[in-house]
Enzyme design. Sequence first.
Site, PDB file in Angstrom:
ATOM      1  CG  ASP A 332      24.897  88.937  74.846  1.00 49.50           C
ATOM      2  OD1 ASP A 332      24.217  89.962  74.617  1.00 49.50           O
ATOM      3  OD2 ASP A 332      24.530  87.795  74.524  1.00 49.50           O
ATOM      4  CG  ASP A 334      23.176  89.602  70.962  1.00 47.81           C
ATOM      5  OD1 ASP A 334      23.262  88.414  71.289  1.00 47.81           O
ATOM      6  OD2 ASP A 334      22.791  90.500  71.739  1.00 47.81           O
ATOM      7  CG  ASP A 435      25.236  85.106  71.779  1.00 47.87           C
ATOM      8  OD1 ASP A 435      26.034  84.291  72.275  1.00 47.87           O
ATOM      9  OD2 ASP A 435      24.149  85.414  72.308  1.00 47.87           O
TER      10      ASP A 435
HETATM   11  P1  8DG Z   1      21.290  92.574  76.697  1.00 50.91           P
HETATM   12  O1  8DG Z   1      22.290  91.657  76.073  1.00 50.91           O
HETATM   13  O2  8DG Z   1      21.443  93.990  76.248  1.00 50.91           O
HETATM   14  O3  8DG Z   1      21.259  92.437  78.162  1.00 50.91           O
HETATM   15  O4  8DG Z   1      19.845  92.167  76.183  1.00 50.91           O
HETATM   16  P2  8DG Z   1      19.420  91.623  74.781  1.00 50.91           P
HETATM   17  O5  8DG Z   1      20.465  91.871  73.742  1.00 50.91           O
HETATM   18  O6  8DG Z   1      18.066  92.090  74.499  1.00 50.91           O
HETATM   19  O7  8DG Z   1      19.286  90.089  75.082  1.00 50.91           O
HETATM   20  P3  8DG Z   1      19.982  88.806  74.500  1.00 50.91           P
HETATM   21  O8  8DG Z   1      19.796  87.738  75.496  1.00 50.91           O
HETATM   22  O9  8DG Z   1      21.370  89.046  74.053  1.00 50.91           O
HETATM   23  O10 8DG Z   1      19.088  88.442  73.261  1.00 50.91           O
HETATM   24  C1  8DG Z   1      18.965  89.254  72.108  1.00 50.91           C
HETATM   25  C2  8DG Z   1      17.936  88.686  71.205  1.00 50.91           C
HETATM   26  O11 8DG Z   1      18.426  87.505  70.613  1.00 50.91           O
HETATM   27  C3  8DG Z   1      16.650  88.334  71.935  1.00 50.91           C
HETATM   28  O12 8DG Z   1      15.560  88.858  71.251  1.00 50.91           O
HETATM   29  C4  8DG Z   1      16.567  86.869  71.856  1.00 50.91           C
HETATM   30  C5  8DG Z   1      17.440  86.547  70.673  1.00 50.91           C
HETATM   31  N1  8DG Z   1      18.017  85.231  70.741  1.00 50.91           N
HETATM   32  C6  8DG Z   1      18.857  84.666  71.648  1.00 50.91           C
HETATM   33  N2  8DG Z   1      19.081  83.386  71.325  1.00 50.91           N
HETATM   34  C7  8DG Z   1      18.414  83.182  70.192  1.00 50.91           C
HETATM   35  C8  8DG Z   1      18.259  82.086  69.369  1.00 50.91           C
HETATM   36  O13 8DG Z   1      18.795  81.023  69.602  1.00 50.91           O
HETATM   37  N3  8DG Z   1      17.474  82.264  68.275  1.00 50.91           N
HETATM   38  C9  8DG Z   1      16.879  83.471  67.981  1.00 50.91           C
HETATM   39  N4  8DG Z   1      16.136  83.599  66.894  1.00 50.91           N
HETATM   40  N5  8DG Z   1      17.001  84.493  68.768  1.00 50.91           N
HETATM   41  C10 8DG Z   1      17.752  84.348  69.838  1.00 50.91           C
HETATM   42  O14 8DG Z   1      19.325  85.261  72.595  1.00 50.91           O
HETATM   43 CA    CA Z   2      22.568  91.057  73.903  1.00 45.95          CA
HETATM   44 CA    CA Z   3      22.846  87.331  73.156  1.00 46.42          CA
END
Ligand code: 8DG
Ligand code: CA
Ligand code: CA
Length: 511
Positions: A332, A334, A435
């Site tokens: 995804d 972020d 996100d």
């Molecule tokens: P990818 O998408 O490349 O496969 O992996 P990623 O970017 O490392 O994983 P991610 O699931 O998108 O999560 C990115 C970071 O965001 C991870 O360290 C966790 C963090 N994160 C969430 N949800 C929340 C939340 O609600 N609060 C906080 N503080 N961090 C969050 O995914």
């Molecule tokens: Ca991500």
């Molecule tokens: Ca994410």
Amino acid sequence: MAQLPVKKRRPRRAEPAGPAHSECLVRFPEVVLGLVEKRMGASRKTFLTSLACSRGFRVDDPCSAKVTHVVSEGNSGDEVVEWLKKNGRPPAKAVGDGPALLDLSWFTESMAAGRPVEIEPRHRLRVTAPAEPLEEKGQVAPYICQRRTPLLHHNTALTDALETMAEEARFCGSDVRSLAFSRAASVLKSLPWRVKRIQQLHTVPCVGEHSQRIIQEMLEDGMSAEVEQVRQSERYRTMKLFTKIFGVGVKIASQWYQRGLRTLADLQLHQIKLNLEQQAGLLHYEDLNTPVELWEAEAISQVVRKAVEQISPGATVTLTGGFRRGKPCGHDVDLLITHPSEGQEMGLLCRVISILDSQGFLLYHSTHRNSLPSLEDEELWVSDHSSTMDHFERCLSIFHLGDLAGSNQGGAGAQKLGASTGSGASSLWKAVRVDLVETPYSQFPFALLGWTGSRNFERDLRRFSKHEKKMTLNSHGLYHLEQKIFLPAASEEEIFQHLGLEYILPEERNA
Ligand code: 8DG
Ligand code: CA
Ligand code: CA
């Protein structure tokens, strides 16, 4: 963007900004620029110094210990390190300790933005000189946040096997076992050598008995029968299929499995009731399980940036998560949204969503309102959930990524293609999970650290803070539980400093 004059070369020793510059108003006291004259030339350096001063930046001799951002043009990272050493700057004690070594692109973008922009991996100069090792020879630090974990490492076959075991344990609801496998995989990723014999791991932390068994099997036979059995098992395969639906977690997937469901078609056959998130997840299943590439993430960032600037000039959009760690693709996108004037960010996300929606970019979205009563409330920081809490206004969405590469005009491209009826590999457009998070400027470094990941890195950073430093760290701030004070930070580097940790670059947080 600022127009820069053509380079002129005139060898001269670097000098601090002259008295004329010191009269400029300093708007960013925490940032001190040092411009490397090598290859830049004296006259261009003078011009850039004046430009920086006029924008409110402090500029000093790049060899001064006060300098936080060393900017150079046309030099490699190693050349800059060498130049600094030759001109009298004491060497950094460790990688990350010392000024950021940056390409001119960071400088020009900052001048154009009128403020120091977020340092992205592409701005940093690569230093290939051997880094001071974080650990004593033969000793691996116990916490992930004390180790450097690159994206590409030497033990991929072993970590893939351990991660399968971690996933299987999670599917069984055994989080402790899952964490144990996951920690073992993380530590192997940080080793700067390939594991060839199990004995090499005897002094390495976090590799439990079961993990060792798997590793031994892999080393001896090139595969692990136990891991292969898991991968072939009906339960594992079905759980994987279901949990890959956006909005479906282990609990629900497990219930469906217990009821005898095995395929996505079974969900319809059994008339399973899905919420809106899951319906969108199922509808775009194929796209959402196709990796998002960096250019796609950047195209989406740009679309969001345009919408943000339309509402609130000066507000920024930062690509974080795996892409910030240097991953070429992810599951995804972020994005963090903030505004340098505290308070100006409020309500921004809501308005951005409404613009994006009206432009036809959103296939699905759900916003979560900021539910935080007050960060000053001490109870909040002492509770068990304090380190994982995240009360930012945020939006989980599915984006309609149109033919942005071709049109390079987000809105127009997507609207043109908006009538497409389905997603999938053959379609002209693609559904992408995004996100979006809105954060106040004062909390931005904490949010950036929290959302950059990886999840394993974050988990250990919080664990280290709590157990080793008696502090609570989350995406809002850092609180000292004994001194009962907040420790503010203007950058990620400062957070690491508060924790007494060596700075770990985002690209080294791939645990
Ligand atoms: P990818 O998408 O490349 O496969 O992996 P990623 O970017 O490392 O994983 P991610 O699931 O998108 O999560 C990115 C970071 O965001 C991870 O360290 C966790 C963090 N994160 C969430 N949800 C929340 C939340 O609600 N609060 C906080 N503080 N961090 C969050 O995914
Ligand atoms: Ca991500
Ligand atoms: Ca994410």
